[in-house]
Design an enzyme around this catalytic site. Structure first.
Site, short mmCIF file in Angstrom:
data_model
loop_
_atom_site.label_atom_id
_atom_site.label_comp_id
_atom_site.label_asym_id
_atom_site.label_seq_id
_atom_site.Cartn_x
_atom_site.Cartn_y
_atom_site.Cartn_z
NE ARG A 198 -15.22 28.83 -15.66
CZ ARG A 198 -15.38 30.04 -15.07
NH1 ARG A 198 -15.10 31.22 -15.86
NH2 ARG A 198 -15.80 30.13 -13.64
CB CYS B 44 -13.71 24.25 -8.18
SG CYS B 44 -15.43 25.07 -8.23
CG ASP C 137 -15.78 26.68 -13.07
OD1 ASP C 137 -15.44 26.38 -14.19
OD2 ASP C 137 -16.04 27.86 -12.60
CG HIS D 52 -11.45 27.84 -10.35
ND1 HIS D 52 -12.31 28.92 -11.25
CD2 HIS D 52 -12.19 27.31 -9.52
CE1 HIS D 52 -13.48 28.52 -10.86
NE2 HIS D 52 -13.60 27.47 -10.06
CO CO Z 1 -15.08 27.11 -8.50
#
Ligand code: CO
Length: 220
Positions: free
Chosen positions: A55, A51, A53, A107
């Site tokens: 993080r 992803c 993202d 995630h």
């Molecule tokens: Co994501």
């Protein structure tokens, strides 16, 4: 000409050059031949499909240096056969780099999954999230059985990984390579932003044999 806000904004941009210089110096100190070796080419054993993202940065969470992971990331780590970008990455990784492992990493707490499950409208991205909505439809009974919203989200994040692993395996790229006798596996794993740890969901081997990992969801 520039107001204070603009100068401040440029500061946070130029900060990356300073950080880069410090990082390159640190790497050289640890391994003087590090960049020289990498300049000779890449031989990663892993393709990571994850992803976008912030993080969930591929190399950092599996603690591997530059050169070890070929990476494709998009919102909610989706693999669809109409996505030329993802398919090109997959083809290059399998045909040219000959990676040993294709890893789909989802995630928990994925915003894309949350958006899809919420049923709310977010504009253009809804077209992309349609792929998740079809997964919700397929697993509706299992998802409905789950009691809390948090657990439903977590389950959908896991199911999405499993479905994307299947999508990787179904591509002409993976099928043709397997038919030609090339040896690589496709793995589905999921990362927790709550504790920094990975879970092992599913594996597909060269002969198409599917193996459930220890953390495969119990969906009855
Ligand atoms: Co994501």
């Amino acid at each position: 000409m520039f107001d204070g806000g603009h100068i401040q904004m440029m500061d946070s941009f130029y900060e990356i050059f300073q950080r880069n210089k410090d990082w390159a110096a640190r790497m050289l100190k640890e391994r003087p031949d590090f960049f020289e070796n990498l300049a000779g080419g890449q031989h990663p054993e892993y393709l990571w499909i994850g992803c976008s993202d912030s993080r969930v940065p591929a190399n950092q969470i599996i603690d591997l240096p530059p050169g070890d992971v070929f990476v494709h990331r998009n919102v909610a780590n989706i693999v669809v056969p109409s996505d030329l970008n993802c398919l090109s990455v997959l083809q290059y990784a399998i045909e040219v780099l000959k990676v040993k492992h294709v890893i789909v990493c989802g995630h928990y707490g994925c915003g894309g999954i949350e958006a899809a499950l919420s049923g709310k409208k977010f504009g253009m991205i809804d077209n992309w999230l349609r792929h998740i909505r079809s997964i919700i439809r397929v697993y509706e009974t299992a998802i409905d059985k789950v009691e809390t919203e948090q657990d439903r989200l977590d389950l959908l994040c896991e199911l999405n990984v499993i479905e994307q692993v299947r999508n990787v395996c179904a591509t002409t790229v993976a099928q043709d390579a397997w038919d030609a006798g090339q040896d690589f596996s496709v793995h589905g794993i999921i990362y927790s932003v709550r504790n920094g740890l990975l879970k092992d969901l599913i594996h597909v081997k060269r002969d198409g044999q599917v193996e459930q990992g220890p953390d495969y969801p119990n969906i009855g």
